[in-house]
Enzyme design. Structure first.
Site: not given
Ligand code: 3PG
Length: 398
Positions: A36, A197, A346
């Site tokens: 990042r 998820k 991510g």
């Protein structure tokens, strides 16, 4: 989307607040993954080349509005200094106040300032205008290069743009350009969705609107199996997600492509012995941790046809070698195609870096939650703020 672009405006000598997302993992007091930080270097170089004074703003972790020593930005400053050897990184111990103002006034090139963790102030997450104004008073203009936090309506992302002309940084522009290609794709468009998820309903619905085919892997596959009465053993699956996907399956029976086999284990362990079974043969004591070889072949057949490929979520438990095959092999395959390939989220980006495949994709988003919200079609507060600023300040800057 009309935003101020850094490339189009004379910046010479300006004092610039540059909001970045240096929310990076730390290990033993060092930055464990600097991707990042590296992604913002083009914007920093651009500003420095124009003779600007750069003041970097970021959050790190979730300190909850108080000073937490382990979340100070000193390790980030050290990393940044290594990446920018021609500049001098001055890490300050606060982000607002007279001392900070005074130090910035005494600036001397090649100094670049890094202010302390914004989230040490509760006002940051409260989008507090007084806090935003205190930040804004340090500079003449504001640049948002923090796509990854632009889904948060926080002071340094949103309200600050009421006080300064706000520009999109080069990373921000890149993220918007490539993620928009997922939403306005060259067809056929194939979305590959996985991950652990199961709360991605908005994204799934978007995938079904935008894609010609949606390939399902990872833990996301289990509710789809269960919805058809197929047992999934110990594999993770909530009854709520089963209900949701049942409706999606009814409406899009042809578009959704499900796995035809899995790699299963008897326990959730990197050393568990692995076995390939067809999708309807997962035993009650088994847990599926990767897609099987027939599914990999099937997915490749669809991916080969794609002009645009959007990937969110690893296909198996890639952290363990035994269960990393599908994520690695499909990653390698997508990288070999000429299609526009976009990774949002991510974990998938992390997997591609782990397998040294990151450079083979058209774009790997730096955003986690922000990329998912953008892809789901939501308006990110940070981008909306840049659009508002453009409308407000364009007459002055034209
Ligand atoms: C991220 O890492 O996704 C962003 O920096 C946002 O962080 P947050 O989830 O703590 O707001």
């Amino acid at each position: 989307m009309a935003l101020f672009s850094l490339r189009e405006y004379p910046l010479a000598g300006k004092i610039v607040l540059l909001r970045v997302d240096f929310n990076v993992p730390l290990e033993n007091g060092n930055v464990a993954d600097n991707n990042r930080i590296k992604a913002t270097l083009p914007t920093i170089h651009h500003l420095v080349e124009q003779g600007c004074t750069v003041i970097l703003l970021t959050h790190l972790g979730k300190p909850g509005g108080k000073v937490v020593s382990s979340l100070r930005l000193d390790p980030v400053a050290t990393e940044l200094q290594q990446l920018l050897p021609d500049s001098q990184i001055i890490k300050l111990n606060d982000c607002i106040g007279k001392d900070i103002q005074d130090r910035i006034k005494k600036k001397k090139p090649p100094e670049i300032f890094l202010l302390e963790n914004l989230r040490f102030y509760a006002q940051e997450e409260q989008n507090n205008p007084i806090f935003a104004h205190a930040l804004a008073s340090l500079a003449e203009m504001y640049v948002n290069d923090a796509f990854a936090v632009s889904h948060r309506q926080h002071a340094s992302v949103d309200t600050i743009t009421r006080f300064l002309p706000a520009f999109a940084g080069l990373l921000m522009e890149k993220e918007i350009t490539y993620l928009s290609k997922a939403l306005h794709p060259e067809r056929p468009s194939i979305w590959l969705m996985g991950g652990a998820k199961l709360d991605k309903v908005d994204l799934l619905q978007q995938a079904l609107r935008k894609a010609d085919n949606v390939l399902i892997g990872g833990a996301l596959a289990f509710p789809f199996l269960k919805a058809q009465g197929i047992p999934v053993g110990l594999s993770k699956c909530s009854s709520q997600s089963v209900e949701i996907v049942q409706k999606l399956l009814q409406h899009h029976p042809k578009k959704i492509i499900l796995p035809v086999d899995f790699v299963v284990a008897e326990s959730f362990s990197s050393r568990a012995s692995a076995q390939v079974v067809t999708y309807n043969r997962i035993q009650h004591q088994q847990i599926a941790l990767d897609l099987g070889p027939e599914t990999i072949k099937l997915f490749k057949r669809y991916l080969r046809k794609g002009q645009t490929i959007v990937w969110n979520g690893p296909l198996g438990y890639f952290e363990w070698v035994k269960f990393s095959q599908a994520t690695k092999e499909i990653g390698r395959f997508i990288g070999s195609l000429t299609a526009t390939s976009i990774v949002g989220g991510g974990e998938t980006a992390e997997a591609m870096r782990k397998f040294h495949l990151d450079h083979t994709f058209t774009h790997l988003s730096t955003g986690g939650g922000a990329a998912l919200e953008f892809l789901a079609g939501k308006t990110l507060p940070g981008i909306a703020a840049l659009e508002r600023s453009y409308k407000k300040f364009r007459k002055i800057y034209r």
